[in-house]
Design a protein around this motif. Sequence first.
Motif, PDB file in Angstrom:
ATOM      1  N   GLY A  27       0.573  -1.425   0.150  1.00 43.09           N
ATOM      2  CA  GLY A  27       0.408   0.434   0.037  1.00 43.09           C
ATOM      3  C   GLY A  27       0.968   0.901  -0.146  1.00 43.09           C
ATOM      4  N   MET A  28       1.999   1.373   0.545  1.00 41.94           N
ATOM      5  CA  MET A  28       3.375   2.530  -0.075  1.00 41.94           C
ATOM      6  C   MET A  28       3.119   3.074  -0.934  1.00 41.94           C
ATOM      7  N   PHE A  29       3.216   1.832  -2.129  1.00 40.71           N
ATOM      8  CA  PHE A  29       3.667   1.883  -3.222  1.00 40.71           C
ATOM      9  C   PHE A  29       3.120   1.334  -4.586  1.00 40.71           C
ATOM     10  N   GLY A  30       3.208   1.782  -5.656  1.00 40.42           N
ATOM     11  CA  GLY A  30       2.816   0.170  -6.453  1.00 40.42           C
ATOM     12  C   GLY A  30       3.639  -0.120  -7.925  1.00 40.42           C
ATOM     13  N   VAL A  31       3.311  -1.170  -7.849  1.00 41.48           N
ATOM     14  CA  VAL A  31       4.264  -1.445  -9.304  1.00 41.48           C
ATOM     15  C   VAL A  31       3.506  -1.759 -10.578  1.00 41.48           C
ATOM     16  N   VAL A  32       3.919  -1.792 -11.660  1.00 36.69           N
ATOM     17  CA  VAL A  32       3.263  -2.080 -12.990  1.00 36.69           C
ATOM     18  C   VAL A  32       4.196  -2.584 -13.739  1.00 36.69           C
ATOM     19  N   VAL A  33       4.018  -3.405 -14.037  1.00 34.15           N
ATOM     20  CA  VAL A  33       4.555  -4.512 -15.532  1.00 34.15           C
ATOM     21  C   VAL A  33       3.687  -4.418 -16.302  1.00 34.15           C
ATOM     22  N   ALA A  34       3.909  -4.192 -17.794  1.00 29.10           N
ATOM     23  CA  ALA A  34       3.144  -4.329 -19.551  1.00 29.10           C
ATOM     24  C   ALA A  34       4.078  -4.659 -19.737  1.00 29.10           C
ATOM     25  N   GLY A  35       3.269  -5.621 -20.309  1.00 29.63           N
ATOM     26  CA  GLY A  35       3.765  -6.813 -22.585  1.00 29.63           C
ATOM     27  C   GLY A  35       2.883  -7.235 -22.307  1.00 29.63           C
ATOM     28  N   TYR A  36       3.151  -8.074 -23.587  1.00 30.43           N
ATOM     29  CA  TYR A  36       2.235  -9.414 -23.640  1.00 30.43           C
ATOM     30  C   TYR A  36       1.679  -9.792 -22.899  1.00 30.43           C
ATOM     31  N   THR A  37       0.609 -10.488 -23.035  1.00 27.40           N
ATOM     32  CA  THR A  37      -0.671 -11.812 -22.370  1.00 27.40           C
ATOM     33  C   THR A  37       0.212 -12.447 -21.834  1.00 27.40           C
ATOM     34  N   ALA A  38       0.700 -13.635 -22.978  1.00 28.94           N
ATOM     35  CA  ALA A  38       0.800 -14.727 -22.706  1.00 28.94           C
ATOM     36  C   ALA A  38       2.199 -14.661 -21.820  1.00 28.94           C
ATOM     37  N   GLN A  39       3.265 -13.704 -22.068  1.00 28.07           N
ATOM     38  CA  GLN A  39       4.688 -13.431 -21.192  1.00 28.07           C
ATOM     39  C   GLN A  39       4.233 -13.014 -19.966  1.00 28.07           C
ATOM     40  N   MET A  40       3.396 -11.845 -20.230  1.00 29.52           N
ATOM     41  CA  MET A  40       3.003 -11.208 -18.301  1.00 29.52           C
ATOM     42  C   MET A  40       2.165 -12.221 -17.511  1.00 29.52           C
ATOM     43  N   GLN A  41       1.830 -13.478 -18.050  1.00 35.12           N
ATOM     44  CA  GLN A  41       1.014 -14.336 -17.140  1.00 35.12           C
ATOM     45  C   GLN A  41       2.392 -15.080 -17.222  1.00 35.12           C
ATOM     46  N   ARG A  42       2.911 -15.644 -17.601  1.00 35.02           N
ATOM     47  CA  ARG A  42       4.277 -16.350 -17.075  1.00 35.02           C
ATOM     48  C   ARG A  42       5.360 -15.984 -16.610  1.00 35.02           C
ATOM     49  N   PHE A  43       5.488 -14.283 -16.215  1.00 33.56           N
ATOM     50  CA  PHE A  43       6.311 -13.499 -14.915  1.00 33.56           C
ATOM     51  C   PHE A  43       5.360 -13.934 -13.957  1.00 33.56           C
ATOM     52  N   ILE A  44       4.053 -13.462 -14.073  1.00 33.86           N
ATOM     53  CA  ILE A  44       2.871 -13.839 -13.008  1.00 33.86           C
ATOM     54  C   ILE A  44       3.347 -15.233 -11.973  1.00 33.86           C
ATOM     55  N   GLU A  45       3.582 -16.133 -13.480  1.00 37.66           N
ATOM     56  CA  GLU A  45       3.385 -17.036 -12.199  1.00 37.66           C
ATOM     57  C   GLU A  45       4.995 -18.128 -12.117  1.00 37.66           C
ATOM     58  N   SER A  46       5.595 -17.134 -12.982  1.00 39.54           N
ATOM     59  CA  SER A  46       7.296 -17.541 -12.184  1.00 39.54           C
ATOM     60  C   SER A  46       7.258 -18.019 -10.862  1.00 39.54           C
ATOM     61  N   ASN A  47       7.129 -18.047  -9.951  1.00 40.15           N
ATOM     62  CA  ASN A  47       7.403 -18.112  -8.969  1.00 40.15           C
ATOM     63  C   ASN A  47       5.832 -17.694  -7.927  1.00 40.15           C
ATOM     64  N   PRO A  48       5.570 -18.211  -6.864  1.00 38.01           N
ATOM     65  CA  PRO A  48       4.276 -18.321  -6.484  1.00 38.01           C
ATOM     66  C   PRO A  48       4.719 -17.359  -5.047  1.00 38.01           C
ATOM     67  N   GLY A  49       5.556 -16.361  -4.911  1.00 38.80           N
ATOM     68  CA  GLY A  49       4.644 -14.943  -4.274  1.00 38.80           C
ATOM     69  C   GLY A  49       3.861 -13.984  -5.310  1.00 38.80           C
ATOM     70  N   LEU A  50       4.347 -13.999  -6.328  1.00 37.34           N
ATOM     71  CA  LEU A  50       4.649 -12.739  -7.428  1.00 37.34           C
ATOM     72  C   LEU A  50       2.938 -12.838  -7.476  1.00 37.34           C
ATOM     73  N   LYS A  51       2.272 -14.235  -7.266  1.00 41.38           N
ATOM     74  CA  LYS A  51       0.687 -14.179  -7.775  1.00 41.38           C
ATOM     75  C   LYS A  51       0.570 -12.894  -6.730  1.00 41.38           C
ATOM     76  N   SER A  52       0.336 -13.488  -5.442  1.00 36.61           N
ATOM     77  CA  SER A  52      -0.190 -12.456  -4.525  1.00 36.61           C
ATOM     78  C   SER A  52       0.159 -11.811  -4.136  1.00 36.61           C
ATOM     79  N   ARG A  53       1.410 -10.633  -4.922  1.00 38.78           N
ATOM     80  CA  ARG A  53       1.407  -9.522  -4.205  1.00 38.78           C
ATOM     81  C   ARG A  53       0.686  -8.576  -5.665  1.00 38.78           C
ATOM     82  N   PHE A  54       1.012  -9.298  -6.737  1.00 36.06           N
ATOM     83  CA  PHE A  54       0.193  -8.641  -8.135  1.00 36.06           C
ATOM     84  C   PHE A  54      -1.125  -8.477  -8.579  1.00 36.06           C
ATOM     85  N   ASP A  55      -1.682  -8.526  -7.114  1.00 38.88           N
ATOM     86  CA  ASP A  55      -2.941  -8.630  -6.927  1.00 38.88           C
ATOM     87  C   ASP A  55      -4.740  -7.606  -8.027  1.00 38.88           C
ATOM     88  N   LYS A  56      -3.996  -7.315  -8.805  1.00 39.56           N
ATOM     89  CA  LYS A  56      -4.892  -6.064  -9.789  1.00 39.56           C
ATOM     90  C   LYS A  56      -4.233  -6.455 -11.217  1.00 39.56           C
TER      91      LYS A  56
END
Length: 170
Positions: A27-56
């Motif tokens: 809640g103190m800062f925001g992180v935006v990552v942008a890219g093609y859908t399939a690559q972004m999905q792989r990125f988010i799924e690459s680490n179990p902790g990422l999915k919960s951190r990128f909740d939107k």
Amino acid sequence: FFFKQKTAYEIKECDWSSDVCSSDLRGMFGVVVAGYTAQMQRFIESNPGLKSRFDKTFHFSDYNPQEMMEIALQFLEKENLFPTPEARIQMEGTFQKMYDARDAYFGNARVIRQYISEVVRNQHLRMAEIPVEQRNKKAIQTLTAEDLDGFEDKQKWKQRKPLGFRYESV
């Protein structure tokens, strides 16, 4: 923070135990990552902790041909150029072809910007061929169908024959 595609894809290799990713900073800062859908999905799924951190997540659909035309007209207006009715029809047809042939890497506004850059260049070259005394404000501000020629021939979205060997039946 905003990470472009390549940076975002490389982040998955970093140490996610650092304080930057700590839940204490939520809640103190925001992180935006942008890219093609399939690559972004792989990125988010690459680490179990990422999915919960990128909740939107937000998905932006490709522009349709009418929206592409609106964007193109905005780019042209910034150049103080206005297409003839024939040029408009040709542009609409080109945007329809682009849209119909799009793939997962379709560039949306990027390809429109490239297209407009090319047609503005063509219009300037056409104006350069007209003697100065014959140029007038209307001619200088007019984009013709002639100015649109050549772009489609250079584009990958244009129909191409598949690579490889083909068997033709007799």
